[in-house]
Design a protein around this motif. Structure first.
Motif, short mmCIF file in Angstrom:
data_model
loop_
_atom_site.label_atom_id
_atom_site.label_comp_id
_atom_site.label_asym_id
_atom_site.label_seq_id
_atom_site.Cartn_x
_atom_site.Cartn_y
_atom_site.Cartn_z
N VAL A 1 -33.10 36.97 26.56
CA VAL A 1 -33.37 35.54 26.33
C VAL A 1 -34.37 35.38 25.20
N ALA A 2 -35.42 36.19 25.21
CA ALA A 2 -36.43 36.11 24.16
C ALA A 2 -35.84 36.44 22.79
N GLU A 3 -34.95 37.44 22.74
CA GLU A 3 -34.32 37.79 21.46
C GLU A 3 -33.50 36.63 20.92
N LEU B 1 -46.89 32.03 23.68
CA LEU B 1 -46.26 31.05 24.55
C LEU B 1 -44.95 31.59 25.11
N ILE B 2 -44.17 32.25 24.26
CA ILE B 2 -42.91 32.85 24.72
C ILE B 2 -43.19 33.92 25.76
N GLU B 3 -44.23 34.73 25.53
CA GLU B 3 -44.57 35.78 26.49
C GLU B 3 -44.93 35.19 27.86
N ALA C 1 -37.32 24.63 23.00
CA ALA C 1 -36.33 25.68 22.83
C ALA C 1 -36.31 26.59 24.07
N LEU C 2 -37.46 26.86 24.63
CA LEU C 2 -37.54 27.63 25.88
C LEU C 2 -36.81 26.92 26.99
#
Length: 338
Positions: A61-63, A36-38, A86-87
């Motif tokens: 941002v992902a980190e 989902l993050i990807e 959170a995203l």
């Protein structure tokens, strides 16, 4: 996984302590949280044990996001819904402050996030838990509700306007700052003809107030809410029945205010008595009034701008805290209207 990863920074980091159970919670079944993050950030995430490697323009941002979610794994299950919210808090303009770590949930759930003043730091305390705002606009909304006798929450569905207003009302009642909660809503049907509803006054207006009831049940429990309604501590008041009343020591919420006429809005606003606080919520783009009938909410925004003691908080599509599709739908309609 995204079909193509745009060129950009590559970041490698380790999440400590290297706890396999917490890492599994973070990644989700079959790494669905990572996928989902990807897809949302357009990055590529690779993991070996507690070491993560992220590549893409939004690698930083992902980190930050993975670090925050990993901290939450100490006490919470990381669901796709939690990742989505959170995203939403991280993928924002760089000049807008993002909230700190907290429980991720919908606009109708207990939420934890950072706050901007001492009161907001303590959150909104209810019998079922502590509620905190998500995002800068929600935090500003809570601040204005606490500081002003009349606050307008204006914006699209799913931004938490009504839910946070109910949370403020519950907090005020439990701390004895008010003696009752008054829920008001215009009984305007959304383009349908439902006919005459059976039952007494409360039963007739119940369908129109269901979102506020749901929030009350979640914050206080069904049995307690039922008892408070029976004792008239929580009062259901159709807008048409408000004329002639003066509401003292009350927390009054007018929901779906875009469906009030100019005359109804003026009538409602002049019901506010001593020791009372009022919150008016609505979305001017979803008016169900007959064609040619101007909305009292739009009129009030123009008339009351700059009046001392009256505050306005405007929400946008990016403040939507429901399914990500809802945010895209709102943005699509806004673009078409523009």
């Amino acid at each position: 996984m995204p079909d193509s990863i745009p060129p950009g920074a590559s970041r490698e980091f380790s999440l400590e302590p290297p706890d396999n159970e917490r890492l599994a919670n973070l990644c989700g079944p079959l790494d669905e949280n990572l996928r989902l993050i990807e897809s949302r950030l357009g990055v590529e995430v690779r993991r070996r044990g507690s070491v993560f490697r992220v590549q893409g323009q939004k690698a930083a941002v992902a980190e930050s996001l993975l670090g925050e979610l990993f901290r939450l794994t100490r006490t919470e299950d990381i669901t796709p819904e939690a990742v989505h919210l959170a995203l939403r808090d991280h993928d924002r303009p760089v000049d807008e402050p993002a909230p700190a770590a907290g429980r991720a949930a919908s606009d109708a759930a207990v939420v934890d996030a950072a706050a901007t003043d001492e009161q907001a730091d303590t959150g909104l305390r209810t019998l079922r838990g502590t509620i905190r705002a998500r995002g800068a606009n929600q935090r500003e909304y809570l601040k204005r509700v606490r500081q002003n006798d009349l606050t307008f929450g204006v914006g699209p569905a799913g931004t938490g306007k009504t839910y946070l207003a109910v949370a403020c009302a519950v907090e005020a009642l439990q701390s004895d700052r008010v003696r009752r909660i008054v829920l008001v809503r215009p009984a305007v049907e959304a383009g349908e003809r439902l006919g005459f509803l059976p039952g007494d006054l409360t039963q007739k207006v119940d369908p129109y107030l269901r979102p506020m009831y749901d929030a009350l049940y979640e914050m206080m429990g069904f049995d307690r809410v039922a008892k408070l309604i029976e004792r008239n501590v929580i009062e259901v008041a159709p807008l048409a029945f408000m004329r002639g009343r003066s509401l003292n020591d009350s927390f009054i919420i007018l929901d779906e205010a875009q469906n009030t006429t100019i005359e109804q809005m003026k009538m409602f606003l002049t019901r506010i008595g001593f020791g009372s606080r009022a919150v008016v919520t609505g979305d001017p783009t979803q008016t169900d009034l007959p064609p040619g009938k101007p909305s009292g909410l739009r009129h009030a925004i123009d008339v009351l701008h700059g009046v001392h003691g009256v505050a306005f908080q405007f929400f946008e599509a990016r403040d939507v805290v429901r399914h990500p599709l809802v945010q895209r739908i709102v943005q699509a309609y806004e673009a078409r209207d523009t």
